[in-house]
Design a protein around this motif. Structure first.
Motif, PDB file in Angstrom:
ATOM      1  N   ILE A  63      89.248  11.200 -11.666  1.00 58.04           N
ATOM      2  CA  ILE A  63      89.517  10.316 -10.371  1.00 58.04           C
ATOM      3  C   ILE A  63      90.660  10.038 -10.284  1.00 58.04           C
ATOM      4  CG2 ILE A  63      88.713   8.171  -9.178  1.00 58.04           C
ATOM      5  CD1 ILE A  63      86.146   8.451 -10.783  1.00 58.04           C
ATOM      6  N   VAL A  64      91.489  10.479  -8.994  1.00 62.73           N
ATOM      7  CA  VAL A  64      92.800  10.070  -8.576  1.00 62.73           C
ATOM      8  C   VAL A  64      92.985   8.618  -7.959  1.00 62.73           C
ATOM      9  CG1 VAL A  64      95.091  10.432  -7.590  1.00 62.73           C
ATOM     10  CG2 VAL A  64      93.469  12.317  -8.427  1.00 62.73           C
ATOM     11  N   LEU A  65      91.937   8.638  -6.994  1.00 64.54           N
ATOM     12  CA  LEU A  65      91.821   7.370  -6.348  1.00 64.54           C
ATOM     13  C   LEU A  65      90.349   7.003  -5.831  1.00 64.54           C
ATOM     14  CD1 LEU A  65      93.292   4.857  -4.481  1.00 64.54           C
ATOM     15  CD2 LEU A  65      93.219   6.723  -2.938  1.00 64.54           C
ATOM     16  N   GLY A  66      89.728   5.895  -5.921  1.00 60.82           N
ATOM     17  CA  GLY A  66      88.254   5.916  -5.371  1.00 60.82           C
ATOM     18  C   GLY A  66      88.016   4.341  -5.276  1.00 60.82           C
ATOM     19  N   LEU A  67      86.814   4.153  -4.689  1.00 57.79           N
ATOM     20  CA  LEU A  67      86.165   2.926  -4.599  1.00 57.79           C
ATOM     21  C   LEU A  67      84.637   3.219  -4.811  1.00 57.79           C
ATOM     22  CD1 LEU A  67      86.002  -0.028  -3.170  1.00 57.79           C
ATOM     23  CD2 LEU A  67      85.373   1.121  -0.930  1.00 57.79           C
ATOM     24  N   ASP A  77      67.381  -2.250 -10.545  1.00 54.40           N
ATOM     25  CA  ASP A  77      67.541  -1.214  -9.476  1.00 54.40           C
ATOM     26  C   ASP A  77      68.848  -1.293  -9.122  1.00 54.40           C
ATOM     27  OD1 ASP A  77      66.858   0.932  -7.953  1.00 54.40           O
ATOM     28  OD2 ASP A  77      65.618  -0.267  -6.570  1.00 54.40           O
ATOM     29  N   GLN A  78      69.375  -0.354  -8.595  1.00 56.90           N
ATOM     30  CA  GLN A  78      70.923  -0.079  -8.296  1.00 56.90           C
ATOM     31  C   GLN A  78      71.039   1.121  -7.102  1.00 56.90           C
ATOM     32  OE1 GLN A  78      73.830   0.367 -11.325  1.00 56.90           O
ATOM     33  NE2 GLN A  78      74.703   1.797 -10.510  1.00 56.90           N
ATOM     34  N   LEU A  79      71.920   0.553  -6.075  1.00 59.28           N
ATOM     35  CA  LEU A  79      72.304   1.551  -5.218  1.00 59.28           C
ATOM     36  C   LEU A  79      73.972   1.588  -5.203  1.00 59.28           C
ATOM     37  CD1 LEU A  79      71.636   2.810  -2.430  1.00 59.28           C
ATOM     38  CD2 LEU A  79      71.856   0.809  -1.363  1.00 59.28           C
ATOM     39  N   GLU A  80      74.575   2.826  -5.050  1.00 61.24           N
ATOM     40  CA  GLU A  80      75.899   2.914  -5.231  1.00 61.24           C
ATOM     41  C   GLU A  80      76.519   3.780  -4.196  1.00 61.24           C
ATOM     42  OE1 GLU A  80      78.756   3.884  -9.034  1.00 61.24           O
ATOM     43  OE2 GLU A  80      76.733   4.853  -9.068  1.00 61.24           O
ATOM     44  N   PHE A  81      77.534   3.273  -3.609  1.00 61.20           N
ATOM     45  CA  PHE A  81      78.231   3.929  -2.438  1.00 61.20           C
ATOM     46  C   PHE A  81      79.586   4.185  -3.070  1.00 61.20           C
ATOM     47  CE2 PHE A  81      75.542   0.878  -0.333  1.00 61.20           C
ATOM     48  CZ  PHE A  81      74.787   1.815   0.414  1.00 61.20           C
ATOM     49  N   LEU A  82      80.225   5.666  -3.087  1.00 62.40           N
ATOM     50  CA  LEU A  82      81.375   6.191  -3.426  1.00 62.40           C
ATOM     51  C   LEU A  82      82.155   6.856  -2.509  1.00 62.40           C
ATOM     52  CD1 LEU A  82      79.584   7.985  -6.581  1.00 62.40           C
ATOM     53  CD2 LEU A  82      80.965   5.873  -6.824  1.00 62.40           C
ATOM     54  N   LEU A  83      83.471   6.600  -2.756  1.00 61.57           N
ATOM     55  CA  LEU A  83      84.455   7.296  -2.063  1.00 61.57           C
ATOM     56  C   LEU A  83      85.548   7.567  -2.956  1.00 61.57           C
ATOM     57  CD1 LEU A  83      85.905   8.577   0.519  1.00 61.57           C
ATOM     58  CD2 LEU A  83      86.745   6.262   1.045  1.00 61.57           C
ATOM     59  N   GLN A  84      85.975   8.892  -3.380  1.00 62.48           N
ATOM     60  CA  GLN A  84      86.566   9.297  -4.435  1.00 62.48           C
ATOM     61  C   GLN A  84      87.569  10.366  -3.994  1.00 62.48           C
ATOM     62  OE1 GLN A  84      84.014   9.949  -7.594  1.00 62.48           O
ATOM     63  NE2 GLN A  84      84.171   7.717  -8.413  1.00 62.48           N
ATOM     64  N   VAL A  85      89.124  10.367  -4.368  1.00 66.19           N
ATOM     65  CA  VAL A  85      89.863  11.505  -4.352  1.00 66.19           C
ATOM     66  C   VAL A  85      89.743  12.044  -5.798  1.00 66.19           C
ATOM     67  CG1 VAL A  85      91.924  12.507  -3.901  1.00 66.19           C
ATOM     68  CG2 VAL A  85      90.884  10.614  -2.394  1.00 66.19           C
ATOM     69  N   VAL A  86      89.217  13.314  -6.025  1.00 69.05           N
ATOM     70  CA  VAL A  86      89.141  13.774  -7.472  1.00 69.05           C
ATOM     71  C   VAL A  86      89.959  15.085  -7.547  1.00 69.05           C
ATOM     72  CG1 VAL A  86      86.857  12.758  -7.672  1.00 69.05           C
ATOM     73  CG2 VAL A  86      86.884  14.928  -6.747  1.00 69.05           C
ATOM     74  N   TRP A  87      90.104  15.647  -8.841  1.00 70.99           N
ATOM     75  CA  TRP A  87      90.597  17.058  -9.071  1.00 70.99           C
ATOM     76  C   TRP A  87      89.295  17.907  -9.269  1.00 70.99           C
ATOM     77  CZ3 TRP A  87      95.204  18.590  -7.903  1.00 70.99           C
ATOM     78  CH2 TRP A  87      96.172  17.637  -8.250  1.00 70.99           C
ATOM     79  N   THR A  88      89.352  19.070  -8.421  1.00 74.15           N
ATOM     80  CA  THR A  88      88.244  19.775  -8.764  1.00 74.15           C
ATOM     81  C   THR A  88      88.428  20.942 -10.120  1.00 74.15           C
ATOM     82  OG1 THR A  88      89.234  21.646  -7.696  1.00 74.15           O
ATOM     83  CG2 THR A  88      87.610  20.385  -6.238  1.00 74.15           C
ATOM     84  N   LEU A  93      92.597  19.263  -4.927  1.00 74.17           N
ATOM     85  CA  LEU A  93      91.962  17.626  -4.775  1.00 74.17           C
ATOM     86  C   LEU A  93      91.028  18.003  -3.775  1.00 74.17           C
ATOM     87  CD1 LEU A  93      95.449  15.983  -4.260  1.00 74.17           C
ATOM     88  CD2 LEU A  93      93.849  15.558  -5.948  1.00 74.17           C
ATOM     89  N   ALA A  94      90.071  17.099  -3.823  1.00 75.86           N
ATOM     90  CA  ALA A  94      88.883  16.933  -3.050  1.00 75.86           C
ATOM     91  C   ALA A  94      88.544  15.400  -2.640  1.00 75.86           C
ATOM     92  CB  ALA A  94      87.507  17.580  -3.663  1.00 75.86           C
ATOM     93  N   VAL A  95      87.948  15.253  -1.717  1.00 77.52           N
ATOM     94  CA  VAL A  95      87.362  13.809  -1.589  1.00 77.52           C
ATOM     95  C   VAL A  95      85.945  14.043  -1.516  1.00 77.52           C
ATOM     96  CG1 VAL A  95      86.962  12.209   0.540  1.00 77.52           C
ATOM     97  CG2 VAL A  95      89.385  13.459   0.254  1.00 77.52           C
TER      98      VAL A  95
END
Length: 162
Positions: A63-67, A77-88, A93-95
């Motif tokens: 992960i380069v950058l993310g939330l 119980d858990q609910l998770e929302f992700l936004l990440q810039v990653v390396w494939t 790079l991919a979002v």
């Protein structure tokens, strides 16, 4: 990983080819995400300077950058929302954006992606992909924050009550 406000993220260090206009676009998109989650528990943006350059074929997804916005409920119980810039694994790079829920299947899978989007940067610009990911994330944040709602949409079993 370093953590903080999006304004603290060293975008030109993380993404050396980013133009000032693209950096401004990322800031605007991150601002819409921050506004959408403002009424919830604050979640910091994260970045990894060591992932600014492609680290080679690693274990996992660098992960380069993310939330990562995590909401916990009674009973584990858990609910998770992700936004990440990653390396494939091919060095692009991919979002990635996703909604994850805790697993309540007979076989424990830990979590499930119940909705996800991946935009690879060689197919679009980083700023366009990040904006699209931010739009998807803000839409999800407006939806019900009930993990069973998301499980039902994905055809997964509901949470087992203890």
């Amino acid at each position: 990983m370093m953590r903080g406000a999006f304004d603290d993220a060293p975008l030109t260090t993380l993404f050396p080819l980013l133009t000032p206009a693209e950096a401004a676009s990322l800031h605007r998109a991150a601002g819409t995400v921050d506004a959408a989650r403002a009424r919830r528990t604050a979640a910091d943006w994260e970045w990894a300077l060591e992932h600014a350059a492609f680290p080679g074929t690693p274990l996992g997804t660098p992960i380069v950058l993310g939330l990562d916005v995590i909401e916990h409920a009674e009973g584990g119980d858990q609910l998770e929302f992700l936004l990440q810039v990653v390396w494939t694994d091919r060095g692009h790079l991919a979002v990635d954006t996703a909604v994850n829920v805790a697993c309540w299947c007979e076989t424990d899978h830990a979590t499930h992606d119940v909705d996800a989007l991946r935009l690879v940067i060689d197919e679009t610009s980083l700023s366009d992909a990040f904006r699209a990911g931010a739009e998807r994330l803000t839409g999800w944040l407006a939806d019900p924050h009930d993990a069973d709602h998301w499980r039902a949409k994905a055809g997964l079993p509901p949470r087992r009550m203890s």
